[in-house]
Design a protein around this motif. Sequence first.
Motif, PDB file in Angstrom:
ATOM      1  N   MET A   1       0.846  -1.198   0.000  1.00 41.69           N
ATOM      2  CA  MET A   1       0.000   0.000   0.000  1.00 41.69           C
ATOM      3  C   MET A   1       0.879   1.244   0.000  1.00 41.69           C
ATOM      4  SD  MET A   1      -2.872   1.201   2.787  1.00 41.69           S
ATOM      5  CE  MET A   1      -3.927  -0.199   2.431  1.00 41.69           C
ATOM      6  N   GLY A   2       0.521   2.217  -0.831  1.00 39.76           N
ATOM      7  CA  GLY A   2       1.272   3.460  -0.889  1.00 39.76           C
ATOM      8  C   GLY A   2       0.952   4.361   0.286  1.00 39.76           C
ATOM      9  N   GLN A   3       1.347   5.601   0.173  1.00 43.74           N
ATOM     10  CA  GLN A   3       1.101   6.561   1.242  1.00 43.74           C
ATOM     11  C   GLN A   3      -0.397   6.747   1.451  1.00 43.74           C
ATOM     12  OE1 GLN A   3       3.053  10.314   0.681  1.00 43.74           O
ATOM     13  NE2 GLN A   3       2.058  11.276   2.447  1.00 43.74           N
ATOM     14  N   VAL A   4      -0.817   6.692   2.708  1.00 42.47           N
ATOM     15  CA  VAL A   4      -2.240   6.822   3.034  1.00 42.47           C
ATOM     16  C   VAL A   4      -2.569   8.227   3.518  1.00 42.47           C
ATOM     17  CG1 VAL A   4      -4.079   6.030   4.581  1.00 42.47           C
ATOM     18  CG2 VAL A   4      -2.510   4.371   3.543  1.00 42.47           C
ATOM     19  N   VAL A   5      -1.705   8.786   4.354  1.00 40.63           N
ATOM     20  CA  VAL A   5      -1.991  10.083   4.971  1.00 40.63           C
ATOM     21  C   VAL A   5      -1.275  11.201   4.220  1.00 40.63           C
ATOM     22  CG1 VAL A   5      -1.857  11.449   7.093  1.00 40.63           C
ATOM     23  CG2 VAL A   5      -2.280   8.982   7.205  1.00 40.63           C
ATOM     24  N   ASP A   6      -1.993  12.272   3.968  1.00 41.59           N
ATOM     25  CA  ASP A   6      -1.406  13.477   3.385  1.00 41.59           C
ATOM     26  C   ASP A   6      -0.871  14.314   4.547  1.00 41.59           C
ATOM     27  OD1 ASP A   6      -0.838  15.931   2.245  1.00 41.59           O
ATOM     28  OD2 ASP A   6      -2.561  15.903   0.905  1.00 41.59           O
ATOM     29  N   THR A   7       0.386  14.079   4.899  1.00 44.22           N
ATOM     30  CA  THR A   7       0.954  14.690   6.103  1.00 44.22           C
ATOM     31  C   THR A   7       0.971  16.207   6.022  1.00 44.22           C
ATOM     32  OG1 THR A   7       2.347  12.729   6.349  1.00 44.22           O
ATOM     33  CG2 THR A   7       2.931  14.653   7.669  1.00 44.22           C
ATOM     34  N   GLU A   8       1.278  16.753   4.873  1.00 42.85           N
ATOM     35  CA  GLU A   8       1.339  18.208   4.738  1.00 42.85           C
ATOM     36  C   GLU A   8      -0.030  18.844   4.966  1.00 42.85           C
ATOM     37  OE1 GLU A   8       4.071  20.086   4.533  1.00 42.85           O
ATOM     38  OE2 GLU A   8       5.045  18.137   4.850  1.00 42.85           O
ATOM     39  N   THR A   9      -1.062  18.216   4.431  1.00 47.42           N
ATOM     40  CA  THR A   9      -2.411  18.738   4.645  1.00 47.42           C
ATOM     41  C   THR A   9      -2.798  18.622   6.113  1.00 47.42           C
ATOM     42  OG1 THR A   9      -3.079  18.163   2.401  1.00 47.42           O
ATOM     43  CG2 THR A   9      -4.837  18.493   4.003  1.00 47.42           C
ATOM     44  N   ALA A  10      -2.420  17.510   6.741  1.00 47.77           N
ATOM     45  CA  ALA A  10      -2.701  17.347   8.168  1.00 47.77           C
ATOM     46  C   ALA A  10      -2.023  18.450   8.976  1.00 47.77           C
ATOM     47  CB  ALA A  10      -2.231  15.973   8.639  1.00 47.77           C
ATOM     48  N   LYS A  11      -0.789  18.794   8.604  1.00 47.88           N
ATOM     49  CA  LYS A  11      -0.079  19.883   9.279  1.00 47.88           C
ATOM     50  C   LYS A  11      -0.827  21.204   9.124  1.00 47.88           C
ATOM     51  CE  LYS A  11       4.699  18.193   8.842  1.00 47.88           C
ATOM     52  NZ  LYS A  11       6.008  18.446   8.174  1.00 47.88           N
ATOM     53  N   GLU A  12      -1.339  21.436   7.927  1.00 52.47           N
ATOM     54  CA  GLU A  12      -2.069  22.681   7.677  1.00 52.47           C
ATOM     55  C   GLU A  12      -3.325  22.760   8.542  1.00 52.47           C
ATOM     56  OE1 GLU A  12      -2.854  22.878   3.523  1.00 52.47           O
ATOM     57  OE2 GLU A  12      -0.725  22.921   2.957  1.00 52.47           O
ATOM     58  N   PHE A  13      -4.013  21.646   8.679  1.00 49.93           N
ATOM     59  CA  PHE A  13      -5.239  21.644   9.482  1.00 49.93           C
ATOM     60  C   PHE A  13      -4.941  21.904  10.955  1.00 49.93           C
ATOM     61  CE2 PHE A  13      -7.609  19.517   5.980  1.00 49.93           C
ATOM     62  CZ  PHE A  13      -8.761  20.286   6.031  1.00 49.93           C
ATOM     63  N   ILE A  14      -3.932  21.235  11.501  1.00 48.92           N
ATOM     64  CA  ILE A  14      -3.645  21.459  12.920  1.00 48.92           C
ATOM     65  C   ILE A  14      -3.114  22.871  13.124  1.00 48.92           C
ATOM     66  CG2 ILE A  14      -1.276  20.546  12.904  1.00 48.92           C
ATOM     67  CD1 ILE A  14      -3.954  20.242  15.701  1.00 48.92           C
ATOM     68  N   GLY A  15      -2.373  23.390  12.137  1.00 54.02           N
ATOM     69  CA  GLY A  15      -1.906  24.769  12.234  1.00 54.02           C
ATOM     70  C   GLY A  15      -3.059  25.749  12.268  1.00 54.02           C
ATOM     71  N   GLU A  16      -4.055  25.524  11.414  1.00 49.82           N
ATOM     72  CA  GLU A  16      -5.218  26.413  11.395  1.00 49.82           C
ATOM     73  C   GLU A  16      -6.022  26.281  12.681  1.00 49.82           C
ATOM     74  OE1 GLU A  16      -9.014  27.597   8.529  1.00 49.82           O
ATOM     75  OE2 GLU A  16      -7.407  26.303   7.767  1.00 49.82           O
ATOM     76  N   ALA A  17      -6.131  25.054  13.186  1.00 43.29           N
ATOM     77  CA  ALA A  17      -6.860  24.854  14.443  1.00 43.29           C
ATOM     78  C   ALA A  17      -6.191  25.612  15.580  1.00 43.29           C
ATOM     79  CB  ALA A  17      -6.939  23.368  14.772  1.00 43.29           C
ATOM     80  N   PHE A 187      -0.015  17.098  15.453  1.00 34.54           N
ATOM     81  CA  PHE A 187      -1.201  17.161  16.303  1.00 34.54           C
ATOM     82  C   PHE A 187      -1.079  16.320  17.567  1.00 34.54           C
ATOM     83  CE2 PHE A 187      -2.423  13.838  13.170  1.00 34.54           C
ATOM     84  CZ  PHE A 187      -2.755  12.795  14.015  1.00 34.54           C
ATOM     85  N   GLN A 188       0.025  15.591  17.724  1.00 36.61           N
ATOM     86  CA  GLN A 188       0.194  14.866  18.978  1.00 36.61           C
ATOM     87  C   GLN A 188       0.668  15.778  20.104  1.00 36.61           C
ATOM     88  OE1 GLN A 188       2.300  11.147  18.543  1.00 36.61           O
ATOM     89  NE2 GLN A 188       0.496  10.159  17.689  1.00 36.61           N
ATOM     90  N   THR A 189       0.822  17.065  19.795  1.00 39.20           N
ATOM     91  CA  THR A 189       1.013  18.029  20.876  1.00 39.20           C
ATOM     92  C   THR A 189      -0.259  18.123  21.712  1.00 39.20           C
ATOM     93  OG1 THR A 189       0.320  19.798  19.376  1.00 39.20           O
ATOM     94  CG2 THR A 189       2.686  19.417  19.602  1.00 39.20           C
ATOM     95  N   ILE A 190      -1.399  17.747  21.118  1.00 38.58           N
ATOM     96  CA  ILE A 190      -2.661  17.710  21.858  1.00 38.58           C
ATOM     97  C   ILE A 190      -2.617  16.562  22.856  1.00 38.58           C
ATOM     98  CG2 ILE A 190      -5.164  17.456  21.674  1.00 38.58           C
ATOM     99  CD1 ILE A 190      -4.932  18.314  18.740  1.00 38.58           C
ATOM    100  N   SER A 191      -2.317  15.376  22.352  1.00 35.57           N
ATOM    101  CA  SER A 191      -2.220  14.169  23.168  1.00 35.57           C
ATOM    102  C   SER A 191      -1.664  13.058  22.294  1.00 35.57           C
ATOM    103  CB  SER A 191      -3.596  13.762  23.709  1.00 35.57           C
ATOM    104  OG  SER A 191      -3.545  12.474  24.291  1.00 35.57           O
ATOM    105  N   ARG A 192      -0.851  12.193  22.880  1.00 36.01           N
ATOM    106  CA  ARG A 192      -0.336  11.051  22.131  1.00 36.01           C
ATOM    107  C   ARG A 192      -1.295   9.864  22.178  1.00 36.01           C
ATOM    108  NH1 ARG A 192       4.689  11.363  20.198  1.00 36.01           N
ATOM    109  NH2 ARG A 192       5.937  13.160  20.828  1.00 36.01           N
ATOM    110  N   GLU A 193      -2.339   9.974  22.964  1.00 36.57           N
ATOM    111  CA  GLU A 193      -3.340   8.913  23.026  1.00 36.57           C
ATOM    112  C   GLU A 193      -4.242   8.987  21.794  1.00 36.57           C
ATOM    113  OE1 GLU A 193      -3.238   6.661  25.403  1.00 36.57           O
ATOM    114  OE2 GLU A 193      -1.568   7.701  26.379  1.00 36.57           O
TER     115      GLU A 193
END
Length: 253
Positions: A1-17, A187-193
Amino acid sequence: MGQVVDTETAKEFIGEALEKVAAEELSAICREVEQKALWFQGKLSETHLPQLSSGEYYSLLRRVFATRRSANKIIETHPLESFRKQAMALLYGDEPVSERFRTFVAIFDDLPVHVARDLASEILHFTDPDRYWLWTRWMWDPRTKTGALPLVTTASYDFDGEDEGAVYMKIGEAIAFVHQVGDAAGFQTISREIYGTDVFLSCVYVIYVYTVLRIRMTQEFNRVMPELPEFSRRLLGVHRQVAHVEKTESLEN
């Protein structure tokens, strides 16, 4: 399986949050979600579930975003003894979880299918978060092909399955990948759980909704929308209004 998560987009979302709300507030939501899970684990344990009271049943339904407003109607069509039986089979049956999930959703076929799915996944996830995951309509809606998960996964990831149980397994795989890249995405700065991943995905959905509404709705309508922390809490079933449920539960027990 190739890459599943778009890490850069995830970074953008947590940054905006984090532009909208402090990390400490998101961590507080995580702790509230953990408290919700502890409640589920106590009430739906294999020893307590057969003795679940009517007040506890009502309180459980009020803690699930999709069933909060229809709790009384659900209790009418699925009485306490029936719910105990179905929840026991869902949580502690011998069949694979995909089959147990599919069966539970089918039994609650008088409900909109997304409501039955949400209820099943919340029971599983919050009772045993190390084994089971959350699948709510705001995470992935098969009908509209929208939700938080497709916003942070690559376009090649296929969420479709032959039935509700198969899709539940696909959702679990995607969430596992999202959780694994949490550190890199920030986003694990929120929690690692796993609750940190739940909160992150709720933030993704809230930001998505805000973006859509800004385009489609009037400024007056946008002004009455809840702020991100409140919206996230509602999606995760930890909105502060749940406090009155505790009072109801104590009166009915």
